[in-house]
Structure formats: C-alpha cells, structure tokens
Design a protein around this motif. Structure first.
Motif, short mmCIF file in Angstrom:
data_model
loop_
_atom_site.label_atom_id
_atom_site.label_comp_id
_atom_site.label_asym_id
_atom_site.label_seq_id
_atom_site.Cartn_x
_atom_site.Cartn_y
_atom_site.Cartn_z
N ARG A 110 -34.93 -36.87 -17.39
CA ARG A 110 -33.50 -36.63 -17.17
C ARG A 110 -32.62 -37.48 -18.09
O ARG A 110 -31.75 -36.95 -18.77
N PRO A 111 -32.82 -38.81 -18.14
CA PRO A 111 -31.98 -39.61 -19.03
C PRO A 111 -32.14 -39.23 -20.51
O PRO A 111 -31.17 -39.24 -21.26
N GLN A 112 -33.35 -38.89 -20.91
CA GLN A 112 -33.56 -38.48 -22.30
C GLN A 112 -32.81 -37.18 -22.60
O GLN A 112 -32.17 -37.06 -23.66
N LEU A 113 -32.88 -36.24 -21.68
CA LEU A 113 -32.18 -34.97 -21.88
C LEU A 113 -30.66 -35.16 -21.86
O LEU A 113 -29.94 -34.55 -22.65
N MET A 167 -32.85 -29.44 -18.49
CA MET A 167 -32.38 -30.33 -17.43
C MET A 167 -32.69 -29.75 -16.05
O MET A 167 -33.19 -30.44 -15.17
N VAL A 168 -32.39 -28.48 -15.89
CA VAL A 168 -32.64 -27.81 -14.61
C VAL A 168 -34.15 -27.73 -14.36
O VAL A 168 -34.63 -28.04 -13.26
N ASP A 169 -34.90 -27.33 -15.37
CA ASP A 169 -36.36 -27.23 -15.22
C ASP A 169 -36.97 -28.58 -14.86
O ASP A 169 -37.86 -28.66 -14.00
N CYS A 170 -36.48 -29.63 -15.49
CA CYS A 170 -36.98 -30.97 -15.20
C CYS A 170 -36.73 -31.32 -13.73
O CYS A 170 -37.61 -31.84 -13.04
N GLN A 171 -35.53 -31.03 -13.26
CA GLN A 171 -35.19 -31.34 -11.88
C GLN A 171 -36.02 -30.55 -10.88
O GLN A 171 -36.34 -31.03 -9.80
N LEU A 172 -36.40 -29.34 -11.25
CA LEU A 172 -37.21 -28.51 -10.34
C LEU A 172 -38.58 -29.12 -10.05
O LEU A 172 -39.21 -28.78 -9.05
N TRP A 173 -39.03 -30.02 -10.92
CA TRP A 173 -40.31 -30.70 -10.70
C TRP A 173 -40.16 -31.97 -9.85
O TRP A 173 -41.13 -32.59 -9.48
N LEU A 180 -27.28 -33.71 -8.46
CA LEU A 180 -26.08 -32.93 -8.72
C LEU A 180 -24.84 -33.82 -8.83
O LEU A 180 -23.99 -33.62 -9.70
N LYS A 181 -24.74 -34.83 -7.96
CA LYS A 181 -23.61 -35.76 -8.03
C LYS A 181 -23.60 -36.50 -9.37
O LYS A 181 -22.56 -36.65 -9.99
N ASP A 182 -24.78 -36.97 -9.77
CA ASP A 182 -24.89 -37.74 -11.01
C ASP A 182 -24.66 -36.88 -12.25
O ASP A 182 -24.11 -37.35 -13.24
N THR A 183 -25.08 -35.64 -12.19
CA THR A 183 -25.03 -34.77 -13.36
C THR A 183 -23.69 -34.09 -13.54
O THR A 183 -23.19 -33.95 -14.65
N LEU A 184 -23.09 -33.69 -12.43
CA LEU A 184 -21.82 -32.98 -12.53
C LEU A 184 -20.72 -33.96 -12.38
O LEU A 184 -19.69 -34.00 -12.77
#
Length: 124
Positions: free
Chosen positions: A79-82, A104-110, A120-124
């Motif tokens: 996540r941080p790299q992306l 980013m979404v695919d990474c989070q799905l794992w 979601l709070k951190d990303t948006l």
C-alpha cells in the motif's frame, strides 16, 4: 536488480521495435511477470523510468500479479509503495495512474476485511 531491469527494458523496447522477434520478447516478458523477482524490478522501474510504455508495463505487472494471487514478499509494504507511485504520477500518464489505482484496490482485497474501514479513511 539492475541487470534484470536492463533485460526488462530491452525486451519492452524490442517488443515495440524488433518486429521479427515480437513473440520471443512477449514470451520473455510474460515469464518475467510471473517470477517472484518481478516485484522488486517493477517497483524500481516505477520510481526510475519516465517512458510511458515501461511505466504501463510495470504498473500492469503489479495488477496482474495481485489478481493472480502472486502476492509481494511484504504485503504490508504494498500500500505505501503504491501510494508513493500514485503521488509520482498524480499528473502523469492516465493509463499508468489507473493501473496503480486498480493495484491499490487489489492489494487491499488481500488484506483482512476488518482493515477496510481504516484503509478507506487513510486512502480517501
């Protein structure tokens, strides 16, 4: 990694300019995308290259690996790299940016579902 990155760059450019060996370049790149070392190499390309074709290949490789369940060695660093890559391409090529958003979404799905709200709070 430098040697692998040089090989990747050579095959990407060969794919688009050496039409007599298009299939060989394509096959090599496909094998590379499936290798574990691809994670390090493509992140390196995303931080050091400016050629849109190379950047698209690198970002698409990340998406392909995540969607195939070929996770990076350190999923928490994904996540941080992306996010760092997204910041770099915020006004860059749209195709690359879109691949990074998908990644980013695919990474989070794992990640565990319990982390979704905070993500979601951190990303948006």
């Amino acid at each position: 990694m430098a040697d692998a990155a040089t090989q990747v760059l050579g095959h990407i450019h060969g794919l688009h300019h050496d039409f007599s060996k298009t299939q060989a370049h394509s096959d090599w790149l496909l094998r590379f995308q499936q290798s574990p070392e691809a994670w390090v190499v493509v992140y390196g390309l995303l931080t050091s290259q400016s050629d849109e074709v190379v950047l698209y290949f690198a970002s698409h490789t990340i998406v392909s690996k995540l969607q195939a369940g070929q996770l990076p060695p350190d999923l928490t660093a994904c996540r941080p790299q992306l996010l760092s890559c997204l910041a770099r391409f915020r006004s860059g090529p749209a195709a690359v940016r879109r691949q990074l958003v998908i990644a980013m979404v695919d990474c989070q799905l794992w990640r565990p579902a319990a982390e979704d709200t905070q993500w979601l709070k951190d990303t948006l």
